[in-house]
Design an enzyme around this catalytic site. Structure first.
Site, short mmCIF file in Angstrom:
data_model
loop_
_atom_site.label_atom_id
_atom_site.label_comp_id
_atom_site.label_asym_id
_atom_site.label_seq_id
_atom_site.Cartn_x
_atom_site.Cartn_y
_atom_site.Cartn_z
N CYS A 116 12.34 28.33 6.48
CA CYS A 116 13.88 28.71 6.20
C CYS A 116 14.52 29.15 7.43
O CYS A 116 15.61 29.66 7.69
CB CYS A 116 14.14 29.42 5.02
SG CYS A 116 13.40 29.01 3.57
N ARG A 157 22.88 26.84 5.86
CA ARG A 157 21.95 25.76 4.89
C ARG A 157 21.37 26.68 3.90
O ARG A 157 21.26 26.16 2.71
CB ARG A 157 20.87 25.09 5.70
CG ARG A 157 19.66 24.43 4.99
CD ARG A 157 18.65 24.03 5.86
NE ARG A 157 17.36 23.59 5.04
CZ ARG A 157 16.63 24.16 4.72
NH1 ARG A 157 16.73 25.53 4.86
NH2 ARG A 157 15.74 23.83 4.06
#
Length: 224
Positions: A116, A157
């Site tokens: 991530c 995101r």
């Protein structure tokens, strides 16, 4: 050759978490690694093979310390988690930080892991850019543009995935659709746009990539 083995091992990992997009990506990376390792071992050390080897080495030097050294990994994950939290809090989203790498919204938690943080994409662009023979100023400009854009957009995101999951935008499959479908497609499109901008700054890179595909096609015809 070792990189090819590593990518194949990663394919098993992505299969276990049902991330089939990345399965295809790492299998492709393994195929390219094996192809060029064979060409180099066969004595066919072309300029393209030299470039791709240098790019792979730089990528590895940037990525593997974060992947293998727990302190570095946790530091990057912690910072990414904080930035994602601050972004959502700044938008008046009632997000809570349950742990150093865990964010929650409406009782639904999302864990921030190394993937991530966008370190893979940053390492890839950095390796490709820094290995090109071009004036230093243009290489540094392309590097700063690409890495900053990738990291900042990746924070967005992460925030999108947590929002979609926490608010159940897509029902019970909200996390899967947001993370494995929409975010994947969006990230791919963004990387293509960033790549186009990098090509505009470093046209030498476009020539090398064209030569790379030409060598791969020639290698395939030779095998047939």
């Amino acid at each position: 050759m070792l990189l090819g083995v590593y990518w194949l091992m990663e394919a098993w990992h992505y299969t276990s978490i049902k991330d089939y997009f990345n399965v295809m990506v790492v299998i492709g990376a393994a195929a390219v690694s094996f192809s060029f390792s064979w060409r180099i071992l066969s004595g066919e050390m072309s300029e393209t093979a030299e470039w791709i080897s240098m790019a792979a080495a730089i990528c590895g030097l940037l990525y593997f310390p974060f992947a293998e050294v727990q302190t570095l990994s946790e530091l990057l994950i912690r910072w990414t988690t904080l930035l994602t939290f601050w972004l959502l809090a700044g938008l008046n989203v009632p997000v809570s930080m349950e742990s150093w790498n865990l964010l929650a919204l409406n009782g639904r938690s999302v864990e921030i892991v190394l993937a991530c943080t966008a370190i893979e994409s940053i390492a890839l662009f950095a390796g490709v850019i820094l290995s090109v023979r071009a004036p230093r100023a243009r290489r540094l400009g392309a590097l700063m543009l690409s890495t900053a854009a990738i990291y900042i957009l990746n924070i967005g995101r992460n925030a999108f995935v947590l929002l979609a999951y926490g608010e159940e935008w897509f029902g019970q499959e909200s996390f899967y659709l947001a993370h494995n479908v929409i975010a994947k497609v969006g990230s791919t499109l963004v990387l293509l746009i960033i790549a186009y901008m990098v090509f505009a700054i470093l046209p030498e890179l476009l020539v090398l990539i064209d030569d790379l595909f030409a060598e791969l096609r020639a290698s395939r015809r030779a095998e047939v």
